[in-house]
Design an enzyme around this catalytic site. Sequence first.
Site, PDB file in Angstrom:
ATOM      1  CG  HIS A 122      22.001  -7.713 -18.039  1.00 48.42           C
ATOM      2  ND1 HIS A 122      22.552  -7.132 -16.924  1.00 48.42           N
ATOM      3  CD2 HIS A 122      20.707  -7.967 -17.731  1.00 48.42           C
ATOM      4  CE1 HIS A 122      21.628  -7.007 -15.986  1.00 48.42           C
ATOM      5  NE2 HIS A 122      20.507  -7.520 -16.442  1.00 48.42           N
ATOM      6  CG  ASP A 123      26.303  -6.468 -17.434  1.00 49.74           C
ATOM      7  OD1 ASP A 123      27.159  -5.916 -18.136  1.00 49.74           O
ATOM      8  OD2 ASP A 123      25.149  -6.005 -17.272  1.00 49.74           O
ATOM      9  N   GLY A 140      21.242 -11.517 -14.393  1.00 47.36           N
ATOM     10  CA  GLY A 140      22.334 -10.605 -14.700  1.00 47.36           C
ATOM     11  C   GLY A 140      23.467 -10.637 -13.708  1.00 47.36           C
TER      12      GLY A 140
END
Length: 269
Positions: A122-123, A140
């Site tokens: 994520h991200d 992440g």
Amino acid sequence: MSSAIHPTAIVSSSAMIGRNVEIGPYCTVGDQVTLDEGVVLTSHVSVDGRTTIGARTKVYPFSSIGHPPQDLKYEGEPSSVIIGKDCVLREYVTVNPGTRGGGMETRIGDNCLLMIGVHVAHDCRVGNHVVMANQASLAGHCIVEDYVRFGGICGVHQFVRIGAHAFVGAMSFVENDVIPYGSVLGNRAYLGGLNLVGLKRRQFDRESIHALRAAYRMIFSNEGTLRERVEDAAEIFKGEKLVEQVIEFVRQPSERALCMPRNGHSAEV
């Protein structure tokens, strides 16, 4: 040519499907997915969430794109995945969407190759022309700039930045930032010099490489503090674009420390 969807595939009527898209056997495509022109999902690919896959990108079997991130803080916020054009995602690749704590978006650039079992968490923000060999993983919030190369079975700690044209050796674990054009290896990874092979492959001129090598020796010597050495290099190598890119990277604030040569000694370049 109109899109070709295999009868065993499950494709939401709300999904946006471009021209010449091929969706193979047993694929699933969710409500908010956009597949741009010429995308190929070979078979057994699952794409969900607010996911956009760019033109002519090809995804191989058992890849999972856009499903909820592996972050306990995720609460179902409408985050997204954006994958660029002309990428290749091989078998078992996973790409997770962003979170409220990281900008709500995971992005992969154009012309990237993600080999078998690669994970982009994520991200993360991955640039253009990035190659990640088998089983390489990004935790992440990582930032990977253009033309970075990852060896197989390596891992990158959350919030790490990896500068353009850097190389991460196979089976390395990277917990600190990697300068542009740097080459790191080991567990934990240390700075082993410049990525000279990559510099030559990208056809940087000899004078620029020579200046970068000289600046590297200065910045990672044992004289004075790192800040002093960086400022000295900025003055001496003013106008050298490769050196200025490294200096700008080092000066930027970061969640992580900087990968340094082993035992504080400057590596050979």
